[in-house]
Design a protein around this motif. Sequence first.
Motif, PDB file in Angstrom:
ATOM      1  N   GLN A  51       8.855 -82.700  82.520  1.00  0.00           N
ATOM      2  CA  GLN A  51      10.106 -82.636  81.762  1.00  0.00           C
ATOM      3  C   GLN A  51      10.701 -81.238  81.716  1.00  0.00           C
ATOM      4  OE1 GLN A  51       9.346 -84.489  77.966  1.00  0.00           O
ATOM      5  NE2 GLN A  51       9.934 -86.491  78.762  1.00  0.00           N
ATOM      6  N   ASP A  52       9.853 -80.219  81.816  1.00  0.00           N
ATOM      7  CA  ASP A  52      10.359 -78.841  81.795  1.00  0.00           C
ATOM      8  C   ASP A  52      10.853 -78.374  83.169  1.00  0.00           C
ATOM      9  OD1 ASP A  52       8.018 -78.430  83.226  1.00  0.00           O
ATOM     10  OD2 ASP A  52       7.118 -77.061  81.752  1.00  0.00           O
ATOM     11  N   GLY A  53      10.789 -79.259  84.183  1.00  0.00           N
ATOM     12  CA  GLY A  53      11.291 -78.930  85.514  1.00  0.00           C
ATOM     13  C   GLY A  53      10.242 -78.406  86.478  1.00  0.00           C
ATOM     14  N   GLU A  54       9.029 -78.173  86.008  1.00  0.00           N
ATOM     15  CA  GLU A  54       7.956 -77.693  86.885  1.00  0.00           C
ATOM     16  C   GLU A  54       7.518 -78.819  87.813  1.00  0.00           C
ATOM     17  OE1 GLU A  54       6.368 -74.629  87.251  1.00  0.00           O
ATOM     18  OE2 GLU A  54       8.047 -73.918  86.033  1.00  0.00           O
ATOM     19  N   TRP A  55       7.363 -78.483  89.109  1.00  0.00           N
ATOM     20  CA  TRP A  55       6.913 -79.477  90.065  1.00  0.00           C
ATOM     21  C   TRP A  55       5.482 -79.888  89.764  1.00  0.00           C
ATOM     22  CZ3 TRP A  55      10.585 -81.786  92.329  1.00  0.00           C
ATOM     23  CH2 TRP A  55      11.702 -81.121  92.807  1.00  0.00           C
ATOM     24  N   LEU A  56       5.210 -81.173  89.917  1.00  0.00           N
ATOM     25  CA  LEU A  56       3.859 -81.699  89.818  1.00  0.00           C
ATOM     26  C   LEU A  56       3.257 -81.704  91.220  1.00  0.00           C
ATOM     27  CD1 LEU A  56       4.666 -84.742  87.506  1.00  0.00           C
ATOM     28  CD2 LEU A  56       3.776 -82.498  86.816  1.00  0.00           C
ATOM     29  N   GLY A  57       1.977 -81.886  91.325  1.00  0.00           N
ATOM     30  CA  GLY A  57       1.351 -81.989  92.639  1.00  0.00           C
ATOM     31  C   GLY A  57       0.699 -80.703  93.071  1.00  0.00           C
ATOM     32  N   THR A  58       0.103 -80.777  94.271  1.00  0.00           N
ATOM     33  CA  THR A  58      -0.624 -79.646  94.819  1.00  0.00           C
ATOM     34  C   THR A  58      -0.151 -79.369  96.229  1.00  0.00           C
ATOM     35  OG1 THR A  58      -2.347 -81.095  95.680  1.00  0.00           O
ATOM     36  CG2 THR A  58      -2.700 -80.189  93.486  1.00  0.00           C
ATOM     37  N   GLY A  59      -0.464 -78.185  96.729  1.00  0.00           N
ATOM     38  CA  GLY A  59      -0.142 -77.841  98.104  1.00  0.00           C
ATOM     39  C   GLY A  59       0.360 -76.431  98.232  1.00  0.00           C
ATOM     40  N   MET A  60       0.392 -75.972  99.485  1.00  0.00           N
ATOM     41  CA  MET A  60       0.835 -74.609  99.752  1.00  0.00           C
ATOM     42  C   MET A  60       2.271 -74.566 100.255  1.00  0.00           C
ATOM     43  SD  MET A  60      -2.664 -73.097 101.376  1.00  0.00           S
ATOM     44  CE  MET A  60      -2.019 -71.460 101.593  1.00  0.00           C
ATOM     45  N   SER A  61       2.680 -75.518 101.073  1.00  0.00           N
ATOM     46  CA  SER A  61       4.034 -75.491 101.623  1.00  0.00           C
ATOM     47  C   SER A  61       4.929 -76.539 100.987  1.00  0.00           C
ATOM     48  CB  SER A  61       3.987 -75.715 103.139  1.00  0.00           C
ATOM     49  OG  SER A  61       3.498 -77.006 103.420  1.00  0.00           O
ATOM     50  N   GLY A  62       4.416 -77.248 100.020  1.00  0.00           N
ATOM     51  CA  GLY A  62       5.157 -78.279  99.308  1.00  0.00           C
ATOM     52  C   GLY A  62       4.283 -78.798  98.184  1.00  0.00           C
ATOM     53  N   TYR A  63       4.768 -79.815  97.502  1.00  0.00           N
ATOM     54  CA  TYR A  63       4.054 -80.374  96.368  1.00  0.00           C
ATOM     55  C   TYR A  63       3.692 -81.819  96.690  1.00  0.00           C
ATOM     56  CZ  TYR A  63       6.250 -76.305  94.339  1.00  0.00           C
ATOM     57  OH  TYR A  63       6.666 -75.022  94.101  1.00  0.00           O
ATOM     58  N   THR A  64       2.401 -82.086  96.872  1.00  0.00           N
ATOM     59  CA  THR A  64       1.944 -83.424  97.219  1.00  0.00           C
ATOM     60  C   THR A  64       1.434 -84.130  95.975  1.00  0.00           C
ATOM     61  OG1 THR A  64       1.346 -82.751  99.453  1.00  0.00           O
ATOM     62  CG2 THR A  64       0.338 -84.776  98.632  1.00  0.00           C
ATOM     63  N   ASN A  65       1.988 -85.301  95.728  1.00  0.00           N
ATOM     64  CA  ASN A  65       1.572 -86.153  94.625  1.00  0.00           C
ATOM     65  C   ASN A  65       1.016 -87.448  95.188  1.00  0.00           C
ATOM     66  OD1 ASN A  65       2.595 -85.004  91.881  1.00  0.00           O
ATOM     67  ND2 ASN A  65       4.241 -84.608  93.338  1.00  0.00           N
ATOM     68  N   ASP A  66      -0.171 -87.829  94.730  1.00  0.00           N
ATOM     69  CA  ASP A  66      -0.783 -89.098  95.103  1.00  0.00           C
ATOM     70  C   ASP A  66      -0.576 -90.064  93.947  1.00  0.00           C
ATOM     71  OD1 ASP A  66      -1.684 -87.820  97.375  1.00  0.00           O
ATOM     72  OD2 ASP A  66      -3.699 -87.481  96.577  1.00  0.00           O
ATOM     73  N   PHE A  67       0.068 -91.185  94.223  1.00  0.00           N
ATOM     74  CA  PHE A  67       0.359 -92.182  93.194  1.00  0.00           C
ATOM     75  C   PHE A  67      -0.493 -93.426  93.429  1.00  0.00           C
ATOM     76  CE2 PHE A  67       4.202 -89.667  93.755  1.00  0.00           C
ATOM     77  CZ  PHE A  67       4.446 -89.266  92.454  1.00  0.00           C
TER      78      PHE A  67
END
Length: 159
Positions: free
Chosen positions: A99-115
Amino acid sequence: MPRHRQLSVRIDDAQDKVHDLISMDMLYTDFLTTWLDLKKDSIATFTFDIADTSTTYDIVFSVTNKDDYPYANLYLFNDVIFPSKHYTRDTIEFILAAQDGEWLGTGMSGYTNDFQYKTNVRFPEKGTYTFTFEQAMRCKNEDCSVQGIESVALAVKEK
Protein backbone atom coordinates in the motif's frame (compact mmCIF):
# COMPACT_ATOMS: atom_id res chain seq x y z
CA MET A 1 -12.95 -13.40 -33.16
CA PRO A 2 -9.94 -11.20 -32.30
CA ARG A 3 -6.47 -12.29 -33.33
CA HIS A 4 -4.00 -12.95 -30.55
CA ARG A 5 -0.23 -12.80 -30.51
CA GLN A 6 1.23 -15.96 -29.02
CA LEU A 7 4.05 -15.42 -26.53
CA SER A 8 6.47 -18.30 -26.55
CA VAL A 9 10.03 -17.03 -26.06
CA ARG A 10 11.76 -18.98 -23.30
CA ILE A 11 14.14 -17.42 -20.80
CA ASP A 12 17.20 -19.69 -20.67
CA ASP A 13 18.33 -18.47 -17.26
CA ALA A 14 14.86 -18.17 -15.76
CA GLN A 15 15.52 -20.99 -13.31
CA ASP A 16 17.90 -18.65 -11.48
CA LYS A 17 15.20 -15.99 -11.19
CA VAL A 18 12.41 -18.26 -10.01
CA HIS A 19 14.52 -20.91 -8.28
CA ASP A 20 11.90 -21.46 -5.58
CA LEU A 21 9.59 -23.07 -8.13
CA ILE A 22 11.96 -25.89 -9.03
CA SER A 23 11.78 -29.15 -7.09
CA MET A 24 11.77 -32.93 -7.47
CA ASP A 25 7.96 -32.99 -7.45
CA MET A 26 7.56 -30.58 -10.35
CA LEU A 27 5.31 -31.89 -13.10
CA TYR A 28 5.68 -28.85 -15.33
CA THR A 29 7.39 -25.47 -15.34
CA ASP A 30 7.81 -22.92 -18.11
CA PHE A 31 9.04 -19.33 -18.30
CA LEU A 32 7.94 -16.79 -20.89
CA THR A 33 9.21 -13.34 -21.70
CA THR A 34 8.32 -10.60 -24.23
CA TRP A 35 5.72 -9.03 -21.97
CA LEU A 36 7.82 -5.84 -21.76
CA ASP A 37 5.15 -4.17 -23.91
CA LEU A 38 2.13 -6.19 -22.85
CA LYS A 39 -0.73 -5.51 -25.27
CA LYS A 40 -4.38 -6.45 -24.84
CA ASP A 41 -4.06 -9.21 -27.46
CA SER A 42 -0.92 -10.77 -25.92
CA ILE A 43 -1.49 -14.25 -24.53
CA ALA A 44 0.95 -16.34 -22.51
CA THR A 45 0.26 -20.03 -23.16
CA PHE A 46 1.38 -22.96 -20.99
CA THR A 47 0.59 -26.53 -22.10
CA PHE A 48 1.25 -29.75 -20.19
CA ASP A 49 0.00 -33.34 -19.94
CA ILE A 50 -1.79 -34.99 -17.03
CA ALA A 51 -1.57 -38.78 -16.86
CA ASP A 52 -2.87 -39.39 -13.32
CA THR A 53 -6.24 -37.92 -12.36
CA SER A 54 -5.96 -39.11 -8.74
CA THR A 55 -2.93 -36.94 -7.91
CA THR A 56 -3.37 -33.45 -6.46
CA TYR A 57 -1.26 -30.48 -7.57
CA ASP A 58 -0.44 -26.92 -6.61
CA ILE A 59 -0.23 -24.36 -9.39
CA VAL A 60 2.14 -21.42 -8.92
CA PHE A 61 2.11 -18.36 -11.20
CA SER A 62 5.13 -16.03 -11.10
CA VAL A 63 5.36 -12.46 -12.35
CA THR A 64 8.55 -10.43 -12.65
CA ASN A 65 8.07 -6.68 -13.00
CA LYS A 66 10.53 -3.82 -13.45
CA ASP A 67 10.59 -0.43 -11.73
CA ASP A 68 8.83 1.16 -14.70
CA TYR A 69 5.66 -0.92 -14.26
CA PRO A 70 3.07 1.82 -13.60
CA TYR A 71 0.62 -0.09 -11.36
CA ALA A 72 0.56 -1.80 -7.97
CA ASN A 73 -1.33 -4.81 -9.34
CA LEU A 74 -1.83 -6.84 -12.50
CA TYR A 75 -5.17 -8.14 -13.74
CA LEU A 76 -5.16 -11.13 -16.07
CA PHE A 77 -7.83 -13.25 -17.71
CA ASN A 78 -7.09 -16.95 -17.30
CA ASP A 79 -8.53 -19.70 -19.48
CA VAL A 80 -8.02 -23.37 -18.63
CA ILE A 81 -8.67 -25.59 -21.65
CA PHE A 82 -9.33 -29.23 -20.79
CA PRO A 83 -8.42 -32.23 -23.00
CA SER A 84 -12.12 -32.47 -23.96
CA LYS A 85 -11.88 -28.82 -25.20
CA HIS A 86 -14.21 -27.58 -22.44
CA TYR A 87 -12.78 -24.54 -20.72
CA THR A 88 -13.12 -22.28 -17.71
CA ARG A 89 -12.40 -18.54 -17.57
CA ASP A 90 -11.39 -16.50 -14.55
CA THR A 91 -10.15 -12.99 -13.82
CA ILE A 92 -7.18 -12.81 -11.46
CA GLU A 93 -5.59 -9.89 -9.61
CA PHE A 94 -1.93 -10.18 -8.65
CA ILE A 95 -0.73 -7.63 -6.06
CA LEU A 96 2.79 -6.45 -6.96
CA ALA A 97 3.28 -3.53 -4.54
CA ALA A 98 2.43 -2.78 -0.91
CA GLN A 99 0.00 0.00 0.00
CA ASP A 100 2.92 2.37 0.57
CA GLY A 101 4.10 1.79 -3.03
CA GLU A 102 7.08 -0.43 -2.22
CA TRP A 103 7.51 -3.29 -4.68
CA LEU A 104 6.92 -6.77 -3.32
CA GLY A 105 8.99 -9.74 -4.44
CA THR A 106 12.64 -10.58 -4.79
CA GLY A 107 15.32 -10.26 -7.43
CA MET A 108 18.20 -8.20 -8.69
CA SER A 109 16.98 -6.94 -12.08
CA GLY A 110 13.28 -6.95 -11.26
CA TYR A 111 10.78 -8.02 -8.64
CA THR A 112 9.62 -11.64 -8.84
CA ASN A 113 6.47 -12.64 -7.01
CA ASP A 114 5.33 -16.25 -6.76
CA PHE A 115 1.56 -16.56 -6.35
CA GLN A 116 -0.07 -19.74 -5.11
CA TYR A 117 -2.64 -19.59 -7.90
CA LYS A 118 -4.49 -22.86 -7.17
CA THR A 119 -3.99 -25.45 -4.44
CA ASN A 120 -4.98 -29.08 -4.14
CA VAL A 121 -6.08 -29.27 -7.77
CA ARG A 122 -7.17 -32.64 -9.07
CA PHE A 123 -7.40 -32.61 -12.86
CA PRO A 124 -10.59 -34.46 -13.89
CA GLU A 125 -9.40 -35.71 -17.30
CA LYS A 126 -6.24 -37.38 -18.60
CA GLY A 127 -4.58 -35.55 -21.46
CA THR A 128 -3.27 -32.15 -22.48
CA TYR A 129 -4.25 -29.04 -20.52
CA THR A 130 -3.62 -25.49 -21.68
CA PHE A 131 -3.51 -22.48 -19.36
CA THR A 132 -3.62 -19.07 -21.03
CA PHE A 133 -3.13 -15.69 -19.39
CA GLU A 134 -4.19 -12.47 -21.10
CA GLN A 135 -3.66 -8.89 -19.97
CA ALA A 136 -6.88 -7.46 -18.46
CA MET A 137 -5.81 -4.00 -17.27
CA ARG A 138 -7.93 -0.93 -18.01
CA CYS A 139 -6.63 0.87 -21.07
CA LYS A 140 -4.87 4.21 -20.74
CA ASN A 141 -3.56 4.32 -24.31
CA GLU A 142 -4.87 3.46 -27.76
CA ASP A 143 -3.19 0.07 -28.17
CA CYS A 144 -3.95 -0.95 -24.56
CA SER A 145 -0.30 -1.73 -23.83
CA VAL A 146 1.21 -2.07 -20.37
CA GLN A 147 4.97 -1.81 -19.95
CA GLY A 148 7.23 -3.14 -17.24
CA ILE A 149 6.30 -6.83 -16.98
CA GLU A 150 9.53 -8.70 -17.66
CA SER A 151 8.40 -12.32 -17.51
CA VAL A 152 5.76 -14.74 -16.33
CA ALA A 153 6.08 -18.37 -15.27
CA LEU A 154 3.76 -21.25 -14.47
CA ALA A 155 4.69 -24.25 -12.36
CA VAL A 156 2.56 -27.32 -11.61
CA LYS A 157 3.83 -29.18 -8.56
CA GLU A 158 2.67 -32.58 -7.36
CA LYS A 159 1.51 -32.57 -3.71
